[in-house]
Design a protein around this motif. Structure first.
Motif, PDB file in Angstrom:
ATOM      1  N   PRO A 126      36.725  38.487  39.000  1.00 17.25           N
ATOM      2  CA  PRO A 126      36.056  39.235  40.080  1.00 17.25           C
ATOM      3  C   PRO A 126      35.169  38.360  40.969  1.00 17.25           C
ATOM      4  O   PRO A 126      35.080  38.586  42.172  1.00 17.25           O
ATOM      5  CB  PRO A 126      35.235  40.291  39.344  1.00 17.25           C
ATOM      6  N   ASP A 127      34.570  37.326  40.384  1.00 18.04           N
ATOM      7  CA  ASP A 127      33.702  36.461  41.212  1.00 18.04           C
ATOM      8  C   ASP A 127      34.515  35.741  42.276  1.00 18.04           C
ATOM      9  O   ASP A 127      34.060  35.562  43.409  1.00 18.04           O
ATOM     10  CB  ASP A 127      32.975  35.448  40.316  1.00 18.04           C
ATOM     11  N   LYS A 128      35.740  35.350  41.928  1.00 18.76           N
ATOM     12  CA  LYS A 128      36.612  34.644  42.900  1.00 18.76           C
ATOM     13  C   LYS A 128      37.003  35.595  44.044  1.00 18.76           C
ATOM     14  O   LYS A 128      36.977  35.234  45.218  1.00 18.76           O
ATOM     15  CB  LYS A 128      37.873  34.137  42.196  1.00 18.76           C
ATOM     16  N   VAL A 129      37.296  36.834  43.689  1.00 20.32           N
ATOM     17  CA  VAL A 129      37.670  37.836  44.712  1.00 20.32           C
ATOM     18  C   VAL A 129      36.465  38.129  45.603  1.00 20.32           C
ATOM     19  O   VAL A 129      36.563  38.107  46.832  1.00 20.32           O
ATOM     20  CB  VAL A 129      38.192  39.120  44.037  1.00 20.32           C
ATOM     21  N   GLN A 153      33.007  47.969  54.230  1.00 22.27           N
ATOM     22  CA  GLN A 153      32.668  49.022  53.270  1.00 22.27           C
ATOM     23  C   GLN A 153      32.874  48.497  51.853  1.00 22.27           C
ATOM     24  O   GLN A 153      33.680  47.585  51.615  1.00 22.27           O
ATOM     25  CB  GLN A 153      33.574  50.249  53.460  1.00 22.27           C
ATOM     26  N   ALA A 154      32.161  49.101  50.908  1.00 22.80           N
ATOM     27  CA  ALA A 154      32.359  48.813  49.480  1.00 22.80           C
ATOM     28  C   ALA A 154      32.675  50.122  48.778  1.00 22.80           C
ATOM     29  O   ALA A 154      32.290  51.206  49.242  1.00 22.80           O
ATOM     30  CB  ALA A 154      31.086  48.222  48.885  1.00 22.80           C
ATOM     31  N   ARG A 155      33.450  50.027  47.677  1.00 24.73           N
ATOM     32  CA  ARG A 155      33.783  51.225  46.889  1.00 24.73           C
ATOM     33  C   ARG A 155      33.490  50.934  45.420  1.00 24.73           C
ATOM     34  O   ARG A 155      33.756  49.815  44.948  1.00 24.73           O
ATOM     35  CB  ARG A 155      35.267  51.562  47.072  1.00 24.73           C
ATOM     36  N   CYS A 156      32.939  51.938  44.740  1.00 25.06           N
ATOM     37  CA  CYS A 156      32.613  51.753  43.317  1.00 25.06           C
ATOM     38  C   CYS A 156      33.835  52.071  42.446  1.00 25.06           C
ATOM     39  O   CYS A 156      34.398  53.167  42.541  1.00 25.06           O
ATOM     40  CB  CYS A 156      31.452  52.675  42.937  1.00 25.06           C
ATOM     41  N   MET A 196      31.239  47.518  41.996  1.00 28.81           N
ATOM     42  CA  MET A 196      31.430  47.460  43.461  1.00 28.81           C
ATOM     43  C   MET A 196      32.543  46.496  43.839  1.00 28.81           C
ATOM     44  O   MET A 196      32.589  45.353  43.361  1.00 28.81           O
ATOM     45  CB  MET A 196      30.124  47.028  44.138  1.00 28.81           C
ATOM     46  N   ARG A 197      33.454  46.949  44.697  1.00 35.20           N
ATOM     47  CA  ARG A 197      34.572  46.119  45.196  1.00 35.20           C
ATOM     48  C   ARG A 197      34.740  46.385  46.688  1.00 35.20           C
ATOM     49  O   ARG A 197      34.314  47.444  47.180  1.00 35.20           O
ATOM     50  CB  ARG A 197      35.874  46.438  44.484  1.00 35.20           C
TER      51      ARG A 197
END
Ligand code: APR
Length: 251
Positions: free
Chosen positions: A63-66, A130-133, A161-162
């Motif tokens: 996830p950190d790379k994304v 925007q971010a989505r949980c 959060m993504r």
């Protein structure tokens, strides 16, 4: 590149007053505003593998790379003085002046269409801003960096959060509304997309099945070029204003 004067671009078919126009846009319409496309030689996917940053599996794996990939793009977009270009402005003018419905379906995650004044707009691949949980689905505007430490204001949980964008293997947004629009349209125009990613690349065939006239406005023939009844090639800031002017002049 052919020398395109505005007179070169006249629509082969003008839909009647009151008819519905559906327009699909891709990264090519934002190129002359300074945003990279994905599959051109200098495109985003020439610098990073989409399998590493734009799939749910990539997010689960690293996830950190994304987040770093989208944080870098968000920061870059913020640092550029991004402005809608003449193609975005022409489409907003078409919506304001056409005596019928105009719907823009964009694959782009930038906000250049709305900033040009377009109102009837569907972001089928979501929005960068925007971010989505992942835990509760809460969507929120997001302009800065995002990380796994961020806490969702909806469910107060961290780690969910993504970016609220559609990754490869996920279902694009608004597909029901899009299929209704393609069923009822009289003119379908595809602008600045390579025709590589479905379902967007198949919209031309859905529109044609319902008797809709189809046109491609692109820098060069897309993967689906042979599917269109009409095509005009060149930079969007030349072809789109000329095409819109010709449509509006003909009514
Ligand atoms: N004017 C018009 N068209 C242009 C211009 C320009 N100035 N510059 C480039 N193009 C064209 C290219 O020739 C190409 O056909 O725009 C198209 C861009 O294609 P892609 O880079 O594949 O972008 P797009 O079709 O929007 O990608 C679709 O793929 O990676 C996913 O989610 C991502 O929404 C994206 C989807």
């Amino acid at each position: 590149m052919p020398d395109l004067s505005k007179s070169d671009i006249s629509p082969k078919s003008i839909p009647p007053r009151g008819s519905h126009i559906v327009i699909l846009t891709g990264a090519g319409i934002s190129k002359e505003s300074g945003l990279d496309t994905f599959r051109d030689a200098d495109g985003i996917w020439s610098r990073v593998r989409w399998q590493d940053v734009a799939t749910p599996e990539a997010f689960a794996r690293d996830p950190d790379k994304v987040h770093a990939f989208y944080n870098m793009r968000r920061a870059r977009n913020k640092s550029l003085d991004l402005q809608p270009n003449a193609a975005h402005v022409a489409l907003a003018r078409l919506e304001a002046s056409w005596p019928g419905q105009v719907l823009i379906i964009t694959q782009n995650v930038d906000t250049l269409h709305e900033r040009a004044g377009t109102k009837n707009l569907l972001h089928m691949h979501g929005l960068h801003a925007q971010a989505r949980c992942n835990h509760c689905g809460h969507v929120v505007e997001w302009s800065g960096d995002m990380s796994m430490q961020d806490i969702c204001e909806g469910c107060s949980q961290p780690g969910g959060m993504r970016p609220n964008v559609v990754w490869f293997g996920e279902t694009p947004m608004y597909l029901d509304k899009i299929s209704d629009a393609l069923r009822d349209c009289d003119l379908f125009v595809s602008i600045g997309t390579s025709g590589n990613v479905y379902p967007a690349a198949g919209f031309v065939q859905v529109a044609q099945r319902h008797g809709c006239h189809t046109a491609e406005l692109n820098l060069e023939p897309s993967a689906g070029a042979s599917l269109f009844a009409e095509a005009h090639y060149g930079p969007a800031t030349v072809t789109v204003p000329a095409y819109v002017d010709a449509l509006l002049k003909a009514i």
